[in-house]
Design a protein around this motif. Sequence first.
Motif, PDB file in Angstrom:
ATOM      1  N   GLN A  93       3.334   5.762  -3.288  1.00 23.02           N
ATOM      2  CA  GLN A  93       4.488   6.895  -3.291  1.00 23.02           C
ATOM      3  C   GLN A  93       4.649   6.885  -4.837  1.00 23.02           C
ATOM      4  O   GLN A  93       4.567   7.683  -5.606  1.00 23.02           O
ATOM      5  CB  GLN A  93       5.660   5.638  -2.690  1.00 23.02           C
ATOM      6  CG  GLN A  93       6.253   5.978  -1.445  1.00 23.02           C
ATOM      7  CD  GLN A  93       6.987   5.563  -0.799  1.00 23.02           C
ATOM      8  OE1 GLN A  93       7.467   3.880  -1.523  1.00 23.02           O
ATOM      9  NE2 GLN A  93       7.435   5.609   0.353  1.00 23.02           N
ATOM     10  N   GLU A  94       3.595   6.103  -5.597  1.00 20.60           N
ATOM     11  CA  GLU A  94       4.090   5.493  -6.953  1.00 20.60           C
ATOM     12  C   GLU A  94       2.376   6.855  -7.400  1.00 20.60           C
ATOM     13  O   GLU A  94       2.808   7.160  -8.222  1.00 20.60           O
ATOM     14  CB  GLU A  94       3.477   4.480  -7.783  1.00 20.60           C
ATOM     15  CG  GLU A  94       3.598   4.375  -8.819  1.00 20.60           C
ATOM     16  CD  GLU A  94       3.421   2.582  -9.766  1.00 20.60           C
ATOM     17  OE1 GLU A  94       2.416   2.872 -10.296  1.00 20.60           O
ATOM     18  OE2 GLU A  94       3.715   1.825  -8.485  1.00 20.60           O
ATOM     19  N   PHE A  95       2.304   7.316  -6.769  1.00 20.85           N
ATOM     20  CA  PHE A  95       0.969   7.953  -7.202  1.00 20.85           C
ATOM     21  C   PHE A  95       1.264   9.201  -6.977  1.00 20.85           C
ATOM     22  O   PHE A  95       0.050  10.176  -7.045  1.00 20.85           O
ATOM     23  CB  PHE A  95      -0.770   7.714  -6.805  1.00 20.85           C
ATOM     24  CG  PHE A  95      -1.049   5.846  -7.159  1.00 20.85           C
ATOM     25  CD1 PHE A  95      -0.433   5.805  -8.676  1.00 20.85           C
ATOM     26  CD2 PHE A  95      -2.014   5.086  -6.722  1.00 20.85           C
ATOM     27  CE1 PHE A  95      -1.342   5.210  -9.211  1.00 20.85           C
ATOM     28  CE2 PHE A  95      -2.782   4.205  -7.633  1.00 20.85           C
ATOM     29  CZ  PHE A  95      -2.344   3.692  -8.954  1.00 20.85           C
ATOM     30  N   ASN A  96       1.502   9.173  -5.742  1.00 20.50           N
ATOM     31  CA  ASN A  96       2.313  10.734  -5.143  1.00 20.50           C
ATOM     32  C   ASN A  96       1.246  11.091  -4.321  1.00 20.50           C
ATOM     33  O   ASN A  96       0.572  11.793  -4.023  1.00 20.50           O
ATOM     34  CB  ASN A  96       3.078  11.564  -6.029  1.00 20.50           C
ATOM     35  CG  ASN A  96       3.611  12.721  -5.362  1.00 20.50           C
ATOM     36  OD1 ASN A  96       3.898  12.948  -4.671  1.00 20.50           O
ATOM     37  ND2 ASN A  96       3.082  13.546  -6.110  1.00 20.50           N
ATOM     38  N   ILE A  97       0.528   9.607  -3.473  1.00 21.31           N
ATOM     39  CA  ILE A  97      -0.989  10.346  -2.421  1.00 21.31           C
ATOM     40  C   ILE A  97      -0.372  10.324  -1.269  1.00 21.31           C
ATOM     41  O   ILE A  97       0.642   9.093  -0.740  1.00 21.31           O
ATOM     42  CB  ILE A  97      -1.843  10.081  -2.668  1.00 21.31           C
ATOM     43  CG1 ILE A  97      -1.782   8.314  -2.529  1.00 21.31           C
ATOM     44  CG2 ILE A  97      -2.441  10.151  -4.049  1.00 21.31           C
ATOM     45  CD1 ILE A  97      -3.069   7.563  -2.929  1.00 21.31           C
ATOM     46  N   PRO A  98      -0.316  11.221  -0.074  1.00 21.32           N
ATOM     47  CA  PRO A  98      -0.361  10.691   1.264  1.00 21.32           C
ATOM     48  C   PRO A  98      -0.755   9.048   1.753  1.00 21.32           C
ATOM     49  O   PRO A  98      -2.320   9.118   1.430  1.00 21.32           O
ATOM     50  CB  PRO A  98      -0.587  11.692   2.305  1.00 21.32           C
ATOM     51  CG  PRO A  98      -1.310  12.860   1.435  1.00 21.32           C
ATOM     52  CD  PRO A  98      -1.346  12.097  -0.547  1.00 21.32           C
ATOM     53  N   ILE A  99      -0.250   8.945   2.413  1.00 17.22           N
ATOM     54  CA  ILE A  99      -0.308   7.196   3.168  1.00 17.22           C
ATOM     55  C   ILE A  99      -0.716   7.120   4.631  1.00 17.22           C
ATOM     56  O   ILE A  99      -0.117   7.449   5.357  1.00 17.22           O
ATOM     57  CB  ILE A  99      -0.651   5.897   2.291  1.00 17.22           C
ATOM     58  CG1 ILE A  99      -0.853   5.247   2.979  1.00 17.22           C
ATOM     59  CG2 ILE A  99       1.001   6.253   2.872  1.00 17.22           C
ATOM     60  CD1 ILE A  99      -0.646   3.528   2.057  1.00 17.22           C
ATOM     61  N   LYS A 100      -2.004   7.034   5.676  1.00 23.57           N
ATOM     62  CA  LYS A 100      -1.096   6.807   6.435  1.00 23.57           C
ATOM     63  C   LYS A 100      -2.182   4.995   7.010  1.00 23.57           C
ATOM     64  O   LYS A 100      -2.718   4.657   6.636  1.00 23.57           O
ATOM     65  CB  LYS A 100      -2.792   7.155   8.118  1.00 23.57           C
ATOM     66  CG  LYS A 100      -2.675   7.353   9.378  1.00 23.57           C
ATOM     67  CD  LYS A 100      -3.736   8.589   9.839  1.00 23.57           C
ATOM     68  CE  LYS A 100      -3.109   8.016  11.163  1.00 23.57           C
ATOM     69  NZ  LYS A 100      -4.750   8.746  11.938  1.00 23.57           N
ATOM     70  N   VAL A 101      -0.829   4.748   8.188  1.00 24.39           N
ATOM     71  CA  VAL A 101      -0.957   2.726   8.242  1.00 24.39           C
ATOM     72  C   VAL A 101      -1.604   3.240   9.551  1.00 24.39           C
ATOM     73  O   VAL A 101      -1.565   3.799  10.787  1.00 24.39           O
ATOM     74  CB  VAL A 101       0.550   2.691   8.232  1.00 24.39           C
ATOM     75  CG1 VAL A 101       0.046   1.191   8.181  1.00 24.39           C
ATOM     76  CG2 VAL A 101       0.737   2.314   6.476  1.00 24.39           C
TER      77      VAL A 101
ATOM     78  N   ALA B  83       0.749  -1.566  -0.096  1.00 25.80           N
ATOM     79  CA  ALA B  83      -0.101  -0.008   0.209  1.00 25.80           C
ATOM     80  C   ALA B  83       1.186   1.348  -0.355  1.00 25.80           C
ATOM     81  O   ALA B  83       0.538   2.518  -0.570  1.00 25.80           O
ATOM     82  CB  ALA B  83      -1.077  -0.034   1.391  1.00 25.80           C
ATOM     83  N   VAL B  84       2.138   0.810   0.861  1.00 24.11           N
ATOM     84  CA  VAL B  84       3.179   2.007   0.694  1.00 24.11           C
ATOM     85  C   VAL B  84       3.539   2.432  -0.295  1.00 24.11           C
ATOM     86  O   VAL B  84       3.277   3.611  -0.789  1.00 24.11           O
ATOM     87  CB  VAL B  84       3.491   2.206   1.642  1.00 24.11           C
ATOM     88  CG1 VAL B  84       4.771   3.488   1.888  1.00 24.11           C
ATOM     89  CG2 VAL B  84       3.485   1.882   3.490  1.00 24.11           C
TER      90      VAL B  84
END
Length: 335
Positions: A57-65, A52-53
């Motif tokens: 990163q590939e889509f350049n979007i923020p992610i919260k795990v 998911a991370v």
Amino acid sequence: MKRKAVALLSGGLDSTLAVKMMLDMGIDVEALNFTSPFCTCTGKNSGCKSEAVRVAQEFNIPIKVVHKGLDYLEIVRNPRHGYGKGVNPCVDCRIYLLRKAKEYMQESGADFIITGEVLGQRPMSQRRDTMRVIERESGLEGLLLRPLSAQHFEPTIPELEGWVDREKLLAIKGRSRKDQFQLADELDVKNYPCPAGGCLLTELSFVPKVRDIFDHSDELNQRDFRMLKMGRHFRIGKRTKVIIGRDENDNRILETAIQPGETRITWLDGNTPLGAVMGVQNETCLELAARILLRYTKAEAGMDCRIKVQHDDNERILTISNSMDEAAVSSYIVA
């Protein structure tokens, strides 16, 4: 005004495609990834979390795990909507995830939620009736968009308000993934992540281990469930368990997992798996654990064997006869 969505990004192809569709429509996306001790998507250097991370990163979007906490374990113990074939509370789990996502949506100022769900793909949580229940009980009626199957449902607020173009949403249905593979080609999505992460709770062989914890624990904790992925498990007392490594990898993981107050046992005079005695311990329990351990060595039946016992900073040797037969050992096996 540009709209923002929170995406449940599992690390699977479906949720990846849902995110890509929204980005292509000009929607800002923030991702949430939920992890648990029961995820089966665990490569040597990766897993659903890192997949998911990587996608984020590939889509350049923020992610919260977000790790599913003790409140989730209580849902597994006592799900309102029941279990599937295993101890999988799929409907309650989905409601739990979406309630958390709704909280994050409100905190982050997002406008709606998106998922990669496909109507009819999963037998328990992706039927039309249960999807309506999930949407209602999560408090997301009208705000939960499923881009891959949207044409099978009534328009959501994002569609009615023109935030997304309903004509560009899809009508995928069922368990075949042919349409998703074709869509991935069309959207230039490469390096497919693992198909939406599997769950050990659905595996019948895993059920006894989970029930054993529920039956013998006053308080639940994450570690007990993480340990279920390794080794052979034996219940030798109401509050005492033995875990014995199946192979060198199990032994290495178990070695680092042993905590203060727990006991490490090995056969001193030959190749041996590692055994860990956890919970309430006394001499009787340790001798029984040692006999069980010997059944998984090449020690000759009936021979006296030296067992190295390490408890915190104390180390000693027990001499134990290799006298337990397979039937006796089997009576203690959890799974």
